[in-house]
Design a protein around this motif. Structure first.
Motif, PDB file in Angstrom:
ATOM      1  N   ALA A 185     -46.626  21.241   0.829  1.00 42.85           N
ATOM      2  CA  ALA A 185     -45.194  20.919   0.763  1.00 42.85           C
ATOM      3  C   ALA A 185     -44.515  20.809  -0.990  1.00 42.85           C
ATOM      4  CB  ALA A 185     -44.750  19.090   1.434  1.00 42.85           C
ATOM      5  N   ILE A 186     -44.730  22.035  -1.529  1.00 41.67           N
ATOM      6  CA  ILE A 186     -44.180  22.348  -2.906  1.00 41.67           C
ATOM      7  C   ILE A 186     -42.996  22.708  -1.973  1.00 41.67           C
ATOM      8  CG2 ILE A 186     -43.697  24.193  -3.981  1.00 41.67           C
ATOM      9  CD1 ILE A 186     -46.047  23.317  -5.602  1.00 41.67           C
ATOM     10  N   HIS A 187     -42.800  23.434  -1.131  1.00 40.52           N
ATOM     11  CA  HIS A 187     -41.365  23.358  -0.741  1.00 40.52           C
ATOM     12  C   HIS A 187     -41.472  22.176   0.720  1.00 40.52           C
ATOM     13  CE1 HIS A 187     -41.524  27.768  -1.651  1.00 40.52           C
ATOM     14  NE2 HIS A 187     -40.297  27.413  -2.609  1.00 40.52           N
ATOM     15  N   VAL A 241     -48.032  15.866  -0.247  1.00 41.50           N
ATOM     16  CA  VAL A 241     -46.612  16.722  -0.041  1.00 41.50           C
ATOM     17  C   VAL A 241     -46.650  16.336  -1.395  1.00 41.50           C
ATOM     18  CG1 VAL A 241     -43.951  15.410   0.453  1.00 41.50           C
ATOM     19  CG2 VAL A 241     -46.597  15.582   1.857  1.00 41.50           C
ATOM     20  N   ALA A 242     -46.064  17.586  -2.146  1.00 42.86           N
ATOM     21  CA  ALA A 242     -45.969  17.867  -3.534  1.00 42.86           C
ATOM     22  C   ALA A 242     -44.261  17.406  -3.554  1.00 42.86           C
ATOM     23  CB  ALA A 242     -46.548  18.899  -3.863  1.00 42.86           C
ATOM     24  N   ASN A 243     -43.475  18.348  -3.025  1.00 40.68           N
ATOM     25  CA  ASN A 243     -42.363  17.747  -3.218  1.00 40.68           C
ATOM     26  C   ASN A 243     -41.839  17.103  -1.883  1.00 40.68           C
ATOM     27  OD1 ASN A 243     -39.792  17.739  -3.203  1.00 40.68           O
ATOM     28  ND2 ASN A 243     -39.114  20.309  -2.336  1.00 40.68           N
ATOM     29  N   ILE A 244     -42.187  15.117  -2.336  1.00 39.89           N
ATOM     30  CA  ILE A 244     -41.742  14.413  -1.671  1.00 39.89           C
ATOM     31  C   ILE A 244     -40.181  14.111  -1.494  1.00 39.89           C
ATOM     32  CG2 ILE A 244     -44.130  13.094  -1.992  1.00 39.89           C
ATOM     33  CD1 ILE A 244     -42.156  11.069  -4.531  1.00 39.89           C
ATOM     34  N   PHE A 245     -39.234  14.286  -2.414  1.00 40.12           N
ATOM     35  CA  PHE A 245     -37.817  14.633  -2.390  1.00 40.12           C
ATOM     36  C   PHE A 245     -37.243  15.332  -1.167  1.00 40.12           C
ATOM     37  CE2 PHE A 245     -39.182  13.484  -6.548  1.00 40.12           C
ATOM     38  CZ  PHE A 245     -39.173  12.265  -6.835  1.00 40.12           C
ATOM     39  N   SER A 248     -36.213  19.718   3.571  1.00 43.58           N
ATOM     40  CA  SER A 248     -35.441  20.676   2.862  1.00 43.58           C
ATOM     41  C   SER A 248     -36.820  21.110   1.690  1.00 43.58           C
ATOM     42  CB  SER A 248     -34.188  20.277   2.018  1.00 43.58           C
ATOM     43  OG  SER A 248     -33.712  21.226   1.220  1.00 43.58           O
ATOM     44  N   ARG A 249     -36.643  22.428   1.887  1.00 40.37           N
ATOM     45  CA  ARG A 249     -36.876  22.707   1.158  1.00 40.37           C
ATOM     46  C   ARG A 249     -37.389  22.698  -0.462  1.00 40.37           C
ATOM     47  NH1 ARG A 249     -38.993  28.627   0.781  1.00 40.37           N
ATOM     48  NH2 ARG A 249     -38.871  29.490  -1.485  1.00 40.37           N
ATOM     49  N   ASP A 288     -36.037  24.697  -7.020  1.00 41.54           N
ATOM     50  CA  ASP A 288     -37.171  24.775  -6.307  1.00 41.54           C
ATOM     51  C   ASP A 288     -38.170  24.626  -7.048  1.00 41.54           C
ATOM     52  OD1 ASP A 288     -39.024  26.568  -5.440  1.00 41.54           O
ATOM     53  OD2 ASP A 288     -37.411  27.763  -4.581  1.00 41.54           O
ATOM     54  N   LEU A 289     -38.616  23.268  -6.716  1.00 39.74           N
ATOM     55  CA  LEU A 289     -39.529  23.008  -7.556  1.00 39.74           C
ATOM     56  C   LEU A 289     -41.298  23.908  -7.900  1.00 39.74           C
ATOM     57  CD1 LEU A 289     -41.529  20.936  -8.528  1.00 39.74           C
ATOM     58  CD2 LEU A 289     -42.696  20.077  -6.245  1.00 39.74           C
ATOM     59  N   ASN A 290     -40.662  25.676  -7.110  1.00 39.20           N
ATOM     60  CA  ASN A 290     -42.455  26.258  -7.099  1.00 39.20           C
ATOM     61  C   ASN A 290     -41.519  27.594  -8.527  1.00 39.20           C
ATOM     62  OD1 ASN A 290     -44.299  26.989  -6.931  1.00 39.20           O
ATOM     63  ND2 ASN A 290     -44.181  28.574  -5.156  1.00 39.20           N
TER      64      ASN A 290
END
Ligand SMILES: [Zn+2]
Length: 354
Positions: free
Chosen positions: A56-58, A89-93, A99-100, A107-109
């Motif tokens: 879940a980076i996205h 979950v890398a992108n906790i937000f 949401s991606r 975009d975190l990635n």
């Protein structure tokens, strides 16, 4: 037997053969609440490499979260050589808003390596870089297709790296794609730090499917076994040789309307073969989509309502698609038919509901 030394992370000392949940503070949200990145650290009794598995980076690509939940239950630090860091979950937000992206629309990635004084995405990327990536020699990052799309489980690696090919083969997903690294991506950052990265793509955003989850769980375990971190005779399924490609093409909708697909992910296709049709609202003026190459469909749209130019198929260019397609079928059948492995060691819960 060699005994591992303690593992230091987040100001904590983790003894060999133990597991610890740690959290890295990221930032303060608009409401004043604190947010933090959760990492489970399984520190093996014996020495070995450090590997992270992230998802879940996205934020809406949650297949890997299910994979990591299974791994967290299966892997036993007392039987492990080396250290496994699990980041469900890398992108906790984005995760909580389905949401991606992040609340700052980044975009975190595309935000690696980030910085401590940067945007929200930059701060998160900075923590992930320093606290997770740089502690490891290998990372396995799990993604899914975007919303309303499905990806055949596949491993993506940087082109021209034999070590990564070896690890990707050990993972045993149906398809391996060698593709260039993107600036700001986790894979790009990892390669700069000499960290090997496997990127798994599987399934659909915001959904779980059994093939994707089983492929991920078994694949991570096969890689850990390949590295000597876990025993390899604990019921891991033997799968055939994955298909490999270094070129993929998108097939886009020739018009807006309603699409009907006749091929989907996993199917072998020949150049010129019918993939699907798009027609107007009354079914009029139907236009066909055909494959521009011999290959295997590795991703397809699941939403029939399409605009002109929407990408409906992703095809890996592969010679002898029928023969390779049969091999892919045998891999997916083996993955789906396998008993959840490691019951003797309590590695998997048999009553898992997916
Ligand atoms: Zn993704």
């Amino acid at each position: 037997m060699d005994k591992a030394e303690a593992f230091m992370i987040a100001g904590e000392t983790i003894a060999p053969g133990t597991v610890r949940d740690v959290a890295f503070p990221i930032t303060t949200m608009a409401t004043g609440t604190n947010s933090s990145l959760a990492v489970k650290v399984l520190h093996g009794a014996r020495p070995g490499p450090a590997v992270f598995v992230s998802a879940a980076i996205h934020g809406d690509e949650i297949i890997g979260t299910a994979v990591i939940q299974r791994l967290a239950r299966m892997l036993r630090p007392e039987a492990l050589a080396g250290t496994v860091l699990l980041v469900p979950v890398a992108n906790i937000f984005g995760f909580i808003t389905h949401s991606r992206y992040l609340p700052d629309r980044r975009d975190l990635n595309r935000s690696f390596p980030g910085s401590a004084g940067g945007s929200l995405a930059g701060q998160l990327a900075h923590i992930f870089t320093n606290e997770v990536v740089r502690r490891c020699s290998l990372g396995i990052d799990i993604h899914s297709a975007a919303i309303h799309r499905y990806n055949l489980p596949q491993i993506r690696i940087a082109a021209g790296n034999r070590r990564l090919v070896e690890l990707a083969m050990a993972f045993g997903a149906p398809v391996i794609i060698e593709s260039p690294l993107r600036d700001g991506s986790l894979r790009g950052l990892a390669s700069k730090h000499g960290v090997d990265m496997l990127l798994m793509e599987a399934g659909e955003a915001l959904r779980f499917d059994r093939l994707s989850i089983e492929t991920g769980v078994e694949g991570v375990c096969r890689v850990l076994a390949h590295l000597g971190m876990i025993e390899s005779d604990d019921g891991l399924t033997t799968v055939g040789i994955p298909a490999r490609a270094n070129r993929t093409v998108w097939v886009r909708s020739p018009r807006g309307g309603v699409a009907q697909l006749v091929r989907e992910s996993g199917a072998p296709v020949r150049k010129g073969e019918l993939l699907g049709c798009v027609a107007g609202l009354f079914g009029e003026d139907e236009e066909a989509m055909v494959s521009p190459v011999d290959g295997i469909v590795i991703g397809h749209a699941t939403l029939p309502v399409v605009h002109q130019g929407d990408a409906l198929f992703h095809i890996a260019a592969i010679d002898h698609p029928e023969r390779v397609g049969a091999r892919i079928d045998s891999i997916t059948e083996a993955i789906l038919a396998s008993e959840p492995q490691g019951s003797a060691q309590g590695m998997l819960d048999e009553d898992e509901v997916v």
